[in-house]
Design a protein around this motif. Sequence first.
Motif, PDB file in Angstrom:
ATOM      1  N   GLY A 223       0.819  -1.203   0.000  1.00  0.00           N
ATOM      2  CA  GLY A 223       0.000   0.000   0.000  1.00  0.00           C
ATOM      3  C   GLY A 223       0.854   1.255   0.000  1.00  0.00           C
TER       4      GLY A 223
ATOM      5  N   ALA B  92       1.201   5.839   5.164  1.00  0.00           N
ATOM      6  CA  ALA B  92       1.873   4.870   6.056  1.00  0.00           C
ATOM      7  C   ALA B  92       2.922   4.079   5.286  1.00  0.00           C
ATOM      8  CB  ALA B  92       0.830   3.926   6.677  1.00  0.00           C
TER       9      ALA B  92
ATOM     10  N   GLU C 162       1.630  -1.402  -4.736  1.00  0.00           N
ATOM     11  CA  GLU C 162       0.392  -0.614  -4.723  1.00  0.00           C
ATOM     12  C   GLU C 162      -0.559  -1.231  -5.752  1.00  0.00           C
ATOM     13  OE1 GLU C 162      -1.272   1.970  -3.160  1.00  0.00           O
ATOM     14  OE2 GLU C 162      -2.749   1.559  -4.708  1.00  0.00           O
ATOM     15  N   LYS C 163      -1.794  -1.446  -5.335  1.00  0.00           N
ATOM     16  CA  LYS C 163      -2.716  -2.144  -6.243  1.00  0.00           C
ATOM     17  C   LYS C 163      -3.205  -1.270  -7.410  1.00  0.00           C
ATOM     18  CE  LYS C 163      -7.111  -1.454  -3.864  1.00  0.00           C
ATOM     19  NZ  LYS C 163      -8.219  -2.057  -3.171  1.00  0.00           N
TER      20      LYS C 163
ATOM     21  N   ARG D 181      -3.185   7.608  -7.875  1.00  0.00           N
ATOM     22  CA  ARG D 181      -4.477   6.958  -7.658  1.00  0.00           C
ATOM     23  C   ARG D 181      -5.378   7.884  -6.830  1.00  0.00           C
ATOM     24  NH1 ARG D 181      -3.705   7.858  -3.036  1.00  0.00           N
ATOM     25  NH2 ARG D 181      -3.275   6.537  -1.256  1.00  0.00           N
TER      26      ARG D 181
ATOM     27  N   SER E  54     -10.463  14.601   2.519  1.00  0.00           N
ATOM     28  CA  SER E  54     -10.632  16.059   2.505  1.00  0.00           C
ATOM     29  C   SER E  54      -9.311  16.746   2.205  1.00  0.00           C
ATOM     30  CB  SER E  54     -11.191  16.545   3.843  1.00  0.00           C
ATOM     31  OG  SER E  54     -12.378  15.824   4.132  1.00  0.00           O
TER      32      SER E  54
ATOM     33  N   ILE F  71      -6.752  17.561   4.203  1.00  0.00           N
ATOM     34  CA  ILE F  71      -6.232  18.565   5.139  1.00  0.00           C
ATOM     35  C   ILE F  71      -5.082  17.964   5.932  1.00  0.00           C
ATOM     36  CG2 ILE F  71      -6.800  19.942   7.191  1.00  0.00           C
ATOM     37  CD1 ILE F  71      -9.640  20.086   5.677  1.00  0.00           C
TER      38      ILE F  71
ATOM     39  N   ARG G  76      -4.955  14.563  -2.456  1.00  0.00           N
ATOM     40  CA  ARG G  76      -4.295  13.328  -2.049  1.00  0.00           C
ATOM     41  C   ARG G  76      -3.658  12.558  -3.212  1.00  0.00           C
ATOM     42  NH1 ARG G  76      -5.247  10.509   2.607  1.00  0.00           N
ATOM     43  NH2 ARG G  76      -3.774   9.014   1.709  1.00  0.00           N
TER      44      ARG G  76
ATOM     45  N   ALA H  36      -1.619  -7.214  -3.144  1.00  0.00           N
ATOM     46  CA  ALA H  36      -1.247  -8.319  -2.246  1.00  0.00           C
ATOM     47  C   ALA H  36      -2.516  -9.084  -1.894  1.00  0.00           C
ATOM     48  CB  ALA H  36      -0.597  -7.765  -0.995  1.00  0.00           C
TER      49      ALA H  36
ATOM     50  N   ASP I  26      -4.521   3.241   8.611  1.00  0.00           N
ATOM     51  CA  ASP I  26      -5.913   2.786   8.717  1.00  0.00           C
ATOM     52  C   ASP I  26      -5.977   1.271   8.918  1.00  0.00           C
ATOM     53  OD1 ASP I  26      -6.807   5.363   8.249  1.00  0.00           O
ATOM     54  OD2 ASP I  26      -7.812   4.923   6.349  1.00  0.00           O
TER      55      ASP I  26
ATOM     56  N   GLY J  11     -12.027  12.127  11.398  1.00  0.00           N
ATOM     57  CA  GLY J  11     -11.450  11.452  10.235  1.00  0.00           C
ATOM     58  C   GLY J  11     -10.056  11.902   9.880  1.00  0.00           C
ATOM     59  N   GLU J  12      -9.334  12.471  10.845  1.00  0.00           N
ATOM     60  CA  GLU J  12      -7.947  12.903  10.551  1.00  0.00           C
ATOM     61  C   GLU J  12      -7.047  11.683  10.732  1.00  0.00           C
ATOM     62  OE1 GLU J  12      -4.148  13.835  10.521  1.00  0.00           O
ATOM     63  OE2 GLU J  12      -4.869  13.417  12.533  1.00  0.00           O
ATOM     64  N   GLY J  13      -6.510  11.174   9.621  1.00  0.00           N
ATOM     65  CA  GLY J  13      -5.741   9.939   9.736  1.00  0.00           C
ATOM     66  C   GLY J  13      -4.342   9.994   9.159  1.00  0.00           C
ATOM     67  N   VAL J  14      -4.028  11.094   8.433  1.00  0.00           N
ATOM     68  CA  VAL J  14      -2.711  11.137   7.779  1.00  0.00           C
ATOM     69  C   VAL J  14      -1.591  11.216   8.823  1.00  0.00           C
ATOM     70  CG1 VAL J  14      -1.221  12.499   6.259  1.00  0.00           C
ATOM     71  CG2 VAL J  14      -3.582  12.045   5.599  1.00  0.00           C
TER      72      VAL J  14
HETATM   73  C1  LIG Z   1     -13.758  11.112   3.109  1.00  0.00           C
HETATM   74  C2  LIG Z   1     -12.467  11.083   3.883  1.00  0.00           C
HETATM   75  C3  LIG Z   1     -11.866  12.280   4.258  1.00  0.00           C
HETATM   76  C4  LIG Z   1     -10.658  12.277   4.955  1.00  0.00           C
HETATM   77  N1  LIG Z   1     -10.062  13.472   5.226  1.00  0.00           N
HETATM   78  C5  LIG Z   1      -8.873  13.492   5.852  1.00  0.00           C
HETATM   79  C6  LIG Z   1      -8.176  14.714   6.037  1.00  0.00           C
HETATM   80  O1  LIG Z   1      -8.604  15.784   5.608  1.00  0.00           O
HETATM   81  N2  LIG Z   1      -6.996  14.688   6.693  1.00  0.00           N
HETATM   82  C7  LIG Z   1      -6.465  13.530   7.175  1.00  0.00           C
HETATM   83  O2  LIG Z   1      -5.408  13.558   7.813  1.00  0.00           O
HETATM   84  N3  LIG Z   1      -7.099  12.354   6.988  1.00  0.00           N
HETATM   85  C8  LIG Z   1      -8.267  12.302   6.316  1.00  0.00           C
HETATM   86  N4  LIG Z   1      -8.881  11.098   6.076  1.00  0.00           N
HETATM   87  C9  LIG Z   1      -8.266   9.868   6.580  1.00  0.00           C
HETATM   88  C10 LIG Z   1      -7.071   9.509   5.727  1.00  0.00           C
HETATM   89  O3  LIG Z   1      -7.439   9.527   4.358  1.00  0.00           O
HETATM   90  C11 LIG Z   1      -6.540   8.103   6.094  1.00  0.00           C
HETATM   91  O4  LIG Z   1      -6.491   7.976   7.493  1.00  0.00           O
HETATM   92  C12 LIG Z   1      -5.148   7.904   5.505  1.00  0.00           C
HETATM   93  O5  LIG Z   1      -5.203   7.953   4.098  1.00  0.00           O
HETATM   94  C13 LIG Z   1      -4.591   6.557   5.955  1.00  0.00           C
HETATM   95  O6  LIG Z   1      -3.387   6.340   5.292  1.00  0.00           O
HETATM   96  P1  LIG Z   1      -2.889   4.843   5.003  1.00  0.00           P
HETATM   97  O7  LIG Z   1      -1.546   4.983   4.408  1.00  0.00           O
HETATM   98  O8  LIG Z   1      -3.073   4.037   6.220  1.00  0.00           O
HETATM   99  O9  LIG Z   1      -3.932   4.246   3.962  1.00  0.00           O
HETATM  100  P2  LIG Z   1      -4.425   4.773   2.530  1.00  0.00           P
HETATM  101  O10 LIG Z   1      -4.115   6.200   2.357  1.00  0.00           O
HETATM  102  O11 LIG Z   1      -5.827   4.312   2.412  1.00  0.00           O
HETATM  103  O12 LIG Z   1      -3.519   3.963   1.521  1.00  0.00           O
HETATM  104  C14 LIG Z   1      -3.664   2.588   1.360  1.00  0.00           C
HETATM  105  C15 LIG Z   1      -3.096   2.210   0.007  1.00  0.00           C
HETATM  106  O13 LIG Z   1      -3.058   0.786  -0.097  1.00  0.00           O
HETATM  107  C16 LIG Z   1      -3.489   0.404  -1.383  1.00  0.00           C
HETATM  108  N5  LIG Z   1      -3.965  -0.987  -1.256  1.00  0.00           N
HETATM  109  C17 LIG Z   1      -5.106  -1.424  -0.689  1.00  0.00           C
HETATM  110  N6  LIG Z   1      -5.165  -2.775  -0.711  1.00  0.00           N
HETATM  111  C18 LIG Z   1      -4.015  -3.186  -1.298  1.00  0.00           C
HETATM  112  C19 LIG Z   1      -3.486  -4.473  -1.600  1.00  0.00           C
HETATM  113  N7  LIG Z   1      -4.153  -5.594  -1.274  1.00  0.00           N
HETATM  114  N8  LIG Z   1      -2.288  -4.548  -2.220  1.00  0.00           N
HETATM  115  C20 LIG Z   1      -1.595  -3.403  -2.552  1.00  0.00           C
HETATM  116  N9  LIG Z   1      -2.061  -2.165  -2.278  1.00  0.00           N
HETATM  117  C21 LIG Z   1      -3.245  -2.049  -1.654  1.00  0.00           C
HETATM  118  C22 LIG Z   1      -4.566   1.423  -1.714  1.00  0.00           C
HETATM  119  O14 LIG Z   1      -4.806   1.495  -3.116  1.00  0.00           O
HETATM  120  C23 LIG Z   1      -3.948   2.689  -1.149  1.00  0.00           C
HETATM  121  O15 LIG Z   1      -3.143   3.357  -2.086  1.00  0.00           O
HETATM  122  C24 LIG Z   1     -10.067  11.055   5.345  1.00  0.00           C
HETATM  123  C25 LIG Z   1     -10.672   9.847   4.990  1.00  0.00           C
HETATM  124  C26 LIG Z   1     -11.840   9.851   4.244  1.00  0.00           C
HETATM  125  C27 LIG Z   1     -12.464   8.539   3.821  1.00  0.00           C
END
Ligand SMILES: Cc1cc2nc3c(=O)[nH]c(=O)nc-3n(C[C@H](O)[C@H](O)[C@H](O)COP(=O)(O)OP(=O)(O)OC[C@H]3O[C@@H](n4cnc5c(N)ncnc54)[C@H](O)[C@@H]3O)c2cc1C
Length: 357
Positions: free
Chosen positions: A8, A12, A31-32, A37, A42, A44, A95, A119, A283, A292-295
Amino acid sequence: MYDVIIIGAGPAGCIAAKKLAEYSYEVLLTEKMSLPREKSCSGILIPKSIQMVEKEFGKIPADVFSYPPINKGIILNSADGKEYWFESEGYNIWRNKFDRWMCLKAEDAGCTLKTLTSALSCEEKEDHVTVNFARRSAEKEGGFNGRMEFFQEKARFVIAGDGASSRIRRGLLKTPSNYIITYQIFCKGSIDLDSGFFHAFLDPKLSQYDAWFNVKDEYLIIGVAVKDASLMRYYHSKFVSYLKTHHNARILSEEKDEVGLMPHITPDFRVDLGKGRVLLAGDAANLLNPMGEGVSIALASGYAAAEAIKVEYDFNKHVNPVNILDRYESNLKGEIDYMKRQWRFLSTLSPDFKCFK
Ligand SMILES: Cc1cc2nc3c(=O)[nH]c(=O)nc-3n(C[C@H](O)[C@H](O)[C@H](O)COP(=O)(O)OP(=O)(O)OC[C@H]3O[C@@H](n4cnc5c(N)ncnc54)[C@H](O)[C@@H]3O)c2cc1C
Protein backbone atom coordinates in the motif's frame (compact mmCIF):
# COMPACT_ATOMS: atom_id res chain seq x y z
CA MET A 1 14.40 -12.28 -0.61
CA TYR A 2 13.57 -8.69 0.33
CA ASP A 3 14.21 -7.38 3.81
CA VAL A 4 10.78 -5.75 3.91
CA ILE A 5 7.74 -5.80 1.65
CA ILE A 6 5.41 -2.85 2.13
CA ILE A 7 1.83 -3.18 0.98
CA GLY A 8 0.00 0.00 0.00
CA ALA A 9 1.48 3.30 -1.15
CA GLY A 10 -0.52 5.66 1.08
CA PRO A 11 1.16 7.85 3.74
CA ALA A 12 1.87 4.87 6.06
CA GLY A 13 3.44 2.75 3.32
CA CYS A 14 5.41 5.56 1.66
CA ILE A 15 7.10 6.80 4.81
CA ALA A 16 8.00 3.26 5.90
CA ALA A 17 9.40 2.47 2.44
CA LYS A 18 11.44 5.65 2.30
CA LYS A 19 12.94 5.26 5.78
CA LEU A 20 13.86 1.59 5.29
CA ALA A 21 15.37 2.22 1.85
CA GLU A 22 17.45 5.02 3.37
CA TYR A 23 18.68 2.54 5.97
CA SER A 24 19.91 0.37 3.04
CA TYR A 25 17.38 -2.42 3.38
CA GLU A 26 16.06 -4.15 0.26
CA VAL A 27 12.50 -2.85 0.15
CA LEU A 28 9.59 -3.65 -2.16
CA LEU A 29 6.66 -1.20 -2.11
CA THR A 30 3.53 -2.52 -3.80
CA GLU A 31 0.39 -0.61 -4.72
CA LYS A 32 -2.72 -2.14 -6.24
CA MET A 33 -3.62 0.96 -8.29
CA SER A 34 -1.68 2.86 -10.92
CA LEU A 35 -0.29 6.21 -9.80
CA PRO A 36 -1.54 8.80 -9.22
CA ARG A 37 -4.48 6.96 -7.66
CA GLU A 38 -7.62 8.57 -6.28
CA LYS A 39 -8.14 8.44 -2.52
CA SER A 40 -11.30 9.92 -1.10
CA CYS A 41 -10.05 12.45 1.45
CA SER A 42 -10.63 16.06 2.50
CA GLY A 43 -6.91 16.53 2.01
CA ILE A 44 -6.23 18.57 5.14
CA LEU A 45 -2.77 18.19 6.63
CA ILE A 46 -2.68 19.23 10.27
CA PRO A 47 0.55 20.80 11.61
CA LYS A 48 1.77 17.42 12.91
CA SER A 49 1.47 15.90 9.42
CA ILE A 50 3.17 18.89 7.82
CA GLN A 51 6.06 18.72 10.25
CA MET A 52 6.63 15.03 9.62
CA VAL A 53 6.25 15.29 5.84
CA GLU A 54 8.59 18.27 5.54
CA LYS A 55 11.19 16.59 7.75
CA GLU A 56 11.08 13.23 5.95
CA PHE A 57 10.15 14.15 2.35
CA GLY A 58 11.05 17.86 2.01
CA LYS A 59 8.96 20.82 0.90
CA ILE A 60 5.60 19.89 -0.59
CA PRO A 61 5.51 20.97 -4.28
CA ALA A 62 3.15 23.82 -5.18
CA ASP A 63 1.07 21.71 -7.59
CA VAL A 64 0.03 19.36 -4.76
CA PHE A 65 -1.95 22.15 -3.04
CA SER A 66 -5.60 22.90 -3.61
CA TYR A 67 -7.18 26.31 -3.07
CA PRO A 68 -7.30 27.81 -0.46
CA PRO A 69 -3.84 26.35 0.25
CA ILE A 70 -4.06 27.05 3.96
CA ASN A 71 -6.70 25.42 6.13
CA LYS A 72 -7.46 27.65 9.12
CA GLY A 73 -8.76 24.83 11.31
CA ILE A 74 -12.03 23.13 12.12
CA ILE A 75 -15.40 24.46 13.22
CA LEU A 76 -17.28 21.74 14.99
CA ASN A 77 -21.07 21.97 15.24
CA SER A 78 -22.36 19.81 18.05
CA ALA A 79 -25.71 18.06 18.16
CA ASP A 80 -27.07 20.61 20.65
CA GLY A 81 -26.36 23.51 18.29
CA LYS A 82 -23.09 24.75 19.83
CA GLU A 83 -20.15 25.81 17.71
CA TYR A 84 -16.56 25.03 18.72
CA TRP A 85 -13.68 26.67 16.89
CA PHE A 86 -10.30 24.93 16.75
CA GLU A 87 -8.03 27.33 14.94
CA SER A 88 -4.76 25.89 13.71
CA GLU A 89 -3.02 26.42 10.38
CA GLY A 90 -2.78 23.36 8.18
CA TYR A 91 -2.43 22.68 4.45
CA ASN A 92 -5.14 21.89 1.91
CA ILE A 93 -3.79 19.35 -0.61
CA TRP A 94 -4.97 16.86 -3.25
CA ARG A 95 -4.29 13.33 -2.05
CA ASN A 96 -3.68 11.80 -5.49
CA LYS A 97 -0.81 14.24 -6.12
CA PHE A 98 0.45 14.20 -2.54
CA ASP A 99 0.65 10.40 -2.27
CA ARG A 100 2.29 10.07 -5.69
CA TRP A 101 4.92 12.63 -4.71
CA MET A 102 5.73 10.72 -1.49
CA CYS A 103 5.82 7.45 -3.38
CA LEU A 104 8.31 8.77 -5.93
CA LYS A 105 10.47 10.07 -3.07
CA ALA A 106 10.49 6.55 -1.60
CA GLU A 107 11.51 5.19 -5.00
CA ASP A 108 14.29 7.80 -5.24
CA ALA A 109 15.55 6.60 -1.85
CA GLY A 110 16.07 3.14 -3.38
CA CYS A 111 12.96 1.04 -2.83
CA THR A 112 11.53 -1.05 -5.67
CA LEU A 113 8.01 0.12 -6.57
CA LYS A 114 5.45 -2.15 -8.21
CA THR A 115 2.11 -0.60 -9.08
CA LEU A 116 -1.03 -2.42 -10.26
CA THR A 117 0.17 -5.10 -7.86
CA SER A 118 -2.31 -6.27 -5.28
CA ALA A 119 -1.25 -8.32 -2.25
CA LEU A 120 -3.66 -11.20 -1.78
CA SER A 121 -2.32 -12.89 1.35
CA CYS A 122 0.70 -13.39 3.56
CA GLU A 123 1.99 -16.78 4.73
CA GLU A 124 4.36 -16.73 7.65
CA LYS A 125 7.25 -19.22 7.46
CA GLU A 126 9.94 -19.90 10.02
CA ASP A 127 12.26 -17.07 9.07
CA HIS A 128 10.35 -15.07 6.46
CA VAL A 129 6.94 -14.20 5.03
CA THR A 130 5.72 -15.23 1.58
CA VAL A 131 3.35 -12.71 0.02
CA ASN A 132 1.01 -13.76 -2.79
CA PHE A 133 0.36 -11.08 -5.39
CA ALA A 134 -1.84 -10.51 -8.41
CA ARG A 135 -0.51 -8.02 -10.94
CA ARG A 136 -2.72 -6.46 -13.56
CA SER A 137 -1.14 -5.73 -16.91
CA ALA A 138 -0.88 -2.02 -17.71
CA GLU A 139 -4.18 -0.21 -17.97
CA LYS A 140 -5.28 0.75 -21.45
CA GLU A 141 -7.35 3.78 -22.18
CA GLY A 142 -10.88 2.87 -21.18
CA GLY A 143 -9.83 0.28 -18.59
CA PHE A 144 -7.82 -2.74 -17.76
CA ASN A 145 -7.06 -5.12 -20.61
CA GLY A 146 -7.85 -8.22 -18.58
CA ARG A 147 -4.52 -9.97 -18.10
CA MET A 148 -3.50 -11.02 -14.59
CA GLU A 149 -0.20 -12.42 -13.43
CA PHE A 150 0.05 -14.27 -10.10
CA PHE A 151 3.36 -14.51 -8.28
CA GLN A 152 5.01 -14.66 -4.87
CA GLU A 153 7.67 -12.56 -3.18
CA LYS A 154 9.50 -13.25 0.07
CA ALA A 155 10.68 -10.92 2.79
CA ARG A 156 11.90 -11.09 6.36
CA PHE A 157 9.10 -8.68 7.35
CA VAL A 158 5.96 -7.14 5.92
CA ILE A 159 4.39 -3.77 6.71
CA ALA A 160 0.77 -3.64 5.60
CA GLY A 161 -0.51 -0.10 5.05
CA ASP A 162 -3.35 -1.23 2.82
CA GLY A 163 -6.05 1.03 4.21
CA ALA A 164 -9.32 0.78 6.13
CA SER A 165 -10.58 -2.40 4.44
CA SER A 166 -7.15 -4.06 4.79
CA ARG A 167 -7.20 -7.48 3.22
CA ILE A 168 -3.94 -8.31 4.97
CA ARG A 169 -5.38 -7.48 8.39
CA ARG A 170 -8.45 -9.67 7.73
CA GLY A 171 -6.30 -12.61 6.67
CA LEU A 172 -3.82 -12.18 9.48
CA LEU A 173 -6.17 -11.68 12.42
CA LYS A 174 -9.20 -13.55 11.03
CA THR A 175 -11.42 -10.65 12.05
CA PRO A 176 -13.79 -8.77 9.74
CA SER A 177 -12.94 -5.15 8.94
CA ASN A 178 -14.99 -2.63 10.84
CA TYR A 179 -15.33 0.52 8.80
CA ILE A 180 -17.69 3.34 8.09
CA ILE A 181 -18.58 4.50 4.63
CA THR A 182 -18.08 8.07 3.50
CA TYR A 183 -19.94 9.71 0.66
CA GLN A 184 -19.07 13.14 -0.66
CA ILE A 185 -20.22 15.20 -3.60
CA PHE A 186 -18.14 17.87 -5.34
CA CYS A 187 -20.46 20.73 -6.31
CA LYS A 188 -20.28 24.11 -7.92
CA GLY A 189 -22.25 26.87 -6.25
CA SER A 190 -22.11 29.13 -3.22
CA ILE A 191 -22.60 28.99 0.54
CA ASP A 192 -22.14 31.34 3.47
CA LEU A 193 -19.61 29.18 5.36
CA ASP A 194 -15.96 30.32 5.58
CA SER A 195 -14.04 28.41 2.89
CA GLY A 196 -10.84 28.53 4.95
CA PHE A 197 -12.22 26.15 7.60
CA PHE A 198 -13.30 22.53 7.65
CA HIS A 199 -16.88 22.44 9.01
CA ALA A 200 -17.97 19.30 10.87
CA PHE A 201 -21.50 18.51 12.04
CA LEU A 202 -22.18 15.89 14.69
CA ASP A 203 -25.99 16.00 14.67
CA PRO A 204 -27.27 12.39 14.32
CA LYS A 205 -30.16 13.68 12.18
CA LEU A 206 -27.63 14.57 9.47
CA SER A 207 -25.45 11.44 9.39
CA GLN A 208 -24.77 8.22 11.25
CA TYR A 209 -21.37 9.50 12.32
CA ASP A 210 -20.45 12.95 11.08
CA ALA A 211 -21.21 15.26 8.18
CA TRP A 212 -18.87 17.89 6.76
CA PHE A 213 -18.36 20.76 4.38
CA ASN A 214 -15.08 22.03 2.93
CA VAL A 215 -13.74 23.74 -0.17
CA LYS A 216 -11.08 22.59 -2.64
CA ASP A 217 -10.33 24.70 -5.71
CA GLU A 218 -13.66 25.52 -7.31
CA TYR A 219 -15.57 22.76 -5.50
CA LEU A 220 -17.89 22.87 -2.51
CA ILE A 221 -17.51 19.42 -0.97
CA ILE A 222 -20.43 18.07 1.01
CA GLY A 223 -20.02 14.72 2.73
CA VAL A 224 -21.59 12.33 5.22
CA ALA A 225 -20.41 9.19 6.97
CA VAL A 226 -22.69 6.21 7.53
CA LYS A 227 -22.46 2.70 8.86
CA ASP A 228 -25.23 1.46 6.59
CA ALA A 229 -24.28 2.04 2.92
CA SER A 230 -27.92 1.97 1.80
CA LEU A 231 -28.54 5.18 3.80
CA MET A 232 -25.72 7.30 2.40
CA ARG A 233 -27.80 9.17 -0.18
CA TYR A 234 -30.66 9.61 2.30
CA TYR A 235 -28.40 11.31 4.86
CA HIS A 236 -26.59 13.24 2.15
CA SER A 237 -29.79 14.82 0.90
CA LYS A 238 -30.82 15.68 4.48
CA PHE A 239 -27.47 17.36 5.01
CA VAL A 240 -27.73 19.29 1.73
CA SER A 241 -31.21 20.52 2.77
CA TYR A 242 -29.78 21.55 6.13
CA LEU A 243 -26.99 23.54 4.41
CA LYS A 244 -29.56 25.19 2.13
CA THR A 245 -31.80 26.30 5.00
CA HIS A 246 -29.13 27.16 7.58
CA HIS A 247 -26.21 28.38 5.42
CA ASN A 248 -27.75 29.56 2.15
CA ALA A 249 -26.16 26.80 0.10
CA ARG A 250 -26.94 27.19 -3.61
CA ILE A 251 -25.95 24.13 -5.61
CA LEU A 252 -25.57 24.94 -9.32
CA SER A 253 -24.18 21.57 -10.41
CA GLU A 254 -22.93 18.30 -8.97
CA GLU A 255 -19.62 17.51 -10.67
CA LYS A 256 -18.67 14.14 -9.17
CA ASP A 257 -19.24 11.93 -6.17
CA GLU A 258 -16.90 9.73 -4.18
CA VAL A 259 -17.27 6.82 -1.80
CA GLY A 260 -14.55 6.09 0.76
CA LEU A 261 -13.89 4.12 3.91
CA MET A 262 -12.58 4.93 7.38
CA PRO A 263 -11.91 2.72 10.38
CA HIS A 264 -14.97 2.68 12.64
CA ILE A 265 -13.76 3.92 16.00
CA THR A 266 -16.11 2.81 18.78
CA PRO A 267 -15.72 2.80 22.58
CA ASP A 268 -14.47 -0.80 22.47
CA PHE A 269 -12.34 -0.43 19.35
CA ARG A 270 -8.87 -1.91 19.30
CA VAL A 271 -5.68 -0.95 17.60
CA ASP A 272 -3.97 -3.99 16.07
CA LEU A 273 -0.34 -3.48 15.21
CA GLY A 274 0.21 -6.90 13.66
CA LYS A 275 1.22 -10.45 14.35
CA GLY A 276 4.48 -12.32 13.90
CA ARG A 277 6.47 -10.84 11.03
CA VAL A 278 3.58 -8.76 9.67
CA LEU A 279 3.15 -5.23 11.04
CA LEU A 280 0.01 -3.19 10.37
CA ALA A 281 0.15 0.60 9.97
CA GLY A 282 -2.23 3.50 9.36
CA ASP A 283 -5.91 2.79 8.72
CA ALA A 284 -5.08 -0.93 8.42
CA ALA A 285 -4.12 -0.89 12.12
CA ASN A 286 -7.35 0.96 13.04
CA LEU A 287 -5.55 4.20 13.68
CA LEU A 288 -7.65 7.32 13.15
CA ASN A 289 -8.05 10.61 14.97
CA PRO A 290 -11.41 12.36 15.49
CA MET A 291 -13.13 13.98 12.51
CA GLY A 292 -11.45 11.45 10.24
CA GLU A 293 -7.95 12.90 10.55
CA GLY A 294 -5.74 9.94 9.74
CA VAL A 295 -2.71 11.14 7.78
CA SER A 296 -0.72 12.17 10.87
CA ILE A 297 -1.10 8.82 12.58
CA ALA A 298 -0.58 6.90 9.32
CA LEU A 299 2.75 8.71 8.93
CA ALA A 300 3.64 8.22 12.60
CA SER A 301 2.86 4.50 12.48
CA GLY A 302 4.71 3.85 9.19
CA TYR A 303 7.68 5.68 10.66
CA ALA A 304 7.47 3.80 13.99
CA ALA A 305 7.26 0.43 12.20
CA ALA A 306 10.33 1.26 10.08
CA GLU A 307 12.29 2.40 13.14
CA ALA A 308 11.37 -0.80 15.01
CA ILE A 309 12.73 -2.90 12.15
CA LYS A 310 15.85 -0.78 11.93
CA VAL A 311 16.64 -1.13 15.63
CA GLU A 312 15.84 -4.83 16.01
CA TYR A 313 16.78 -6.28 12.61
CA ASP A 314 20.43 -5.87 11.85
CA PHE A 315 20.27 -7.78 8.53
CA ASN A 316 20.26 -10.84 10.79
CA LYS A 317 17.76 -13.48 9.72
CA HIS A 318 17.50 -14.97 13.23
CA VAL A 319 15.90 -11.89 14.74
CA ASN A 320 12.94 -12.57 17.04
CA PRO A 321 9.84 -10.99 15.45
CA VAL A 322 8.30 -10.51 18.91
CA ASN A 323 11.00 -7.94 19.66
CA ILE A 324 10.08 -5.97 16.55
CA LEU A 325 6.38 -5.94 17.36
CA ASP A 326 7.09 -4.92 20.97
CA ARG A 327 9.41 -2.17 19.81
CA TYR A 328 6.80 -0.96 17.31
CA GLU A 329 4.14 -0.86 20.04
CA SER A 330 6.37 1.08 22.39
CA ASN A 331 7.43 3.51 19.61
CA LEU A 332 3.77 4.27 18.93
CA LYS A 333 2.34 4.21 22.46
CA GLY A 334 2.40 8.00 22.92
CA GLU A 335 0.53 8.53 19.62
CA ILE A 336 -2.11 5.93 20.46
CA ASP A 337 -2.68 7.38 23.94
CA TYR A 338 -3.04 10.83 22.39
CA MET A 339 -5.51 9.50 19.82
CA LYS A 340 -7.66 7.90 22.55
CA ARG A 341 -7.64 11.12 24.61
CA GLN A 342 -8.79 13.05 21.53
CA TRP A 343 -11.74 10.72 20.99
CA ARG A 344 -12.77 11.00 24.64
CA PHE A 345 -12.57 14.78 24.42
CA LEU A 346 -14.77 14.79 21.31
CA SER A 347 -17.45 12.73 23.06
CA THR A 348 -17.63 15.38 25.81
CA LEU A 349 -18.38 18.12 23.25
CA SER A 350 -21.35 16.60 21.54
CA PRO A 351 -23.89 14.86 23.74
CA ASP A 352 -25.29 12.60 21.01
CA PHE A 353 -22.02 11.62 19.40
CA LYS A 354 -21.78 7.96 20.35
CA CYS A 355 -18.08 7.36 20.06
CA PHE A 356 -16.10 6.75 23.25
CA LYS A 357 -19.06 7.01 25.56
C1 LIG B 1 -13.76 11.11 3.11
C2 LIG B 1 -12.47 11.08 3.88
C3 LIG B 1 -11.87 12.28 4.26
C4 LIG B 1 -10.66 12.28 4.96
N1 LIG B 1 -10.06 13.47 5.23
C5 LIG B 1 -8.87 13.49 5.85
C6 LIG B 1 -8.18 14.71 6.04
O1 LIG B 1 -8.60 15.78 5.61
N2 LIG B 1 -7.00 14.69 6.69
C7 LIG B 1 -6.46 13.53 7.18
O2 LIG B 1 -5.41 13.56 7.81
N3 LIG B 1 -7.10 12.35 6.99
C8 LIG B 1 -8.27 12.30 6.32
N4 LIG B 1 -8.88 11.10 6.08
C9 LIG B 1 -8.27 9.87 6.58
C10 LIG B 1 -7.07 9.51 5.73
O3 LIG B 1 -7.44 9.53 4.36
C11 LIG B 1 -6.54 8.10 6.09
O4 LIG B 1 -6.49 7.98 7.49
C12 LIG B 1 -5.15 7.90 5.51
O5 LIG B 1 -5.20 7.95 4.10
C13 LIG B 1 -4.59 6.56 5.95
O6 LIG B 1 -3.39 6.34 5.29
P1 LIG B 1 -2.89 4.84 5.00
O7 LIG B 1 -1.55 4.98 4.41
O8 LIG B 1 -3.07 4.04 6.22
O9 LIG B 1 -3.93 4.25 3.96
P2 LIG B 1 -4.42 4.77 2.53
O10 LIG B 1 -4.11 6.20 2.36
O11 LIG B 1 -5.83 4.31 2.41
O12 LIG B 1 -3.52 3.96 1.52
C14 LIG B 1 -3.66 2.59 1.36
C15 LIG B 1 -3.10 2.21 0.01
O13 LIG B 1 -3.06 0.79 -0.10
C16 LIG B 1 -3.49 0.40 -1.38
N5 LIG B 1 -3.97 -0.99 -1.26
C17 LIG B 1 -5.11 -1.42 -0.69
N6 LIG B 1 -5.16 -2.77 -0.71
C18 LIG B 1 -4.01 -3.19 -1.30
C19 LIG B 1 -3.49 -4.47 -1.60
N7 LIG B 1 -4.15 -5.59 -1.27
N8 LIG B 1 -2.29 -4.55 -2.22
C20 LIG B 1 -1.59 -3.40 -2.55
N9 LIG B 1 -2.06 -2.17 -2.28
C21 LIG B 1 -3.25 -2.05 -1.65
C22 LIG B 1 -4.57 1.42 -1.71
O14 LIG B 1 -4.81 1.49 -3.12
C23 LIG B 1 -3.95 2.69 -1.15
O15 LIG B 1 -3.14 3.36 -2.09
C24 LIG B 1 -10.07 11.05 5.34
C25 LIG B 1 -10.67 9.85 4.99
C26 LIG B 1 -11.84 9.85 4.24
C27 LIG B 1 -12.46 8.54 3.82
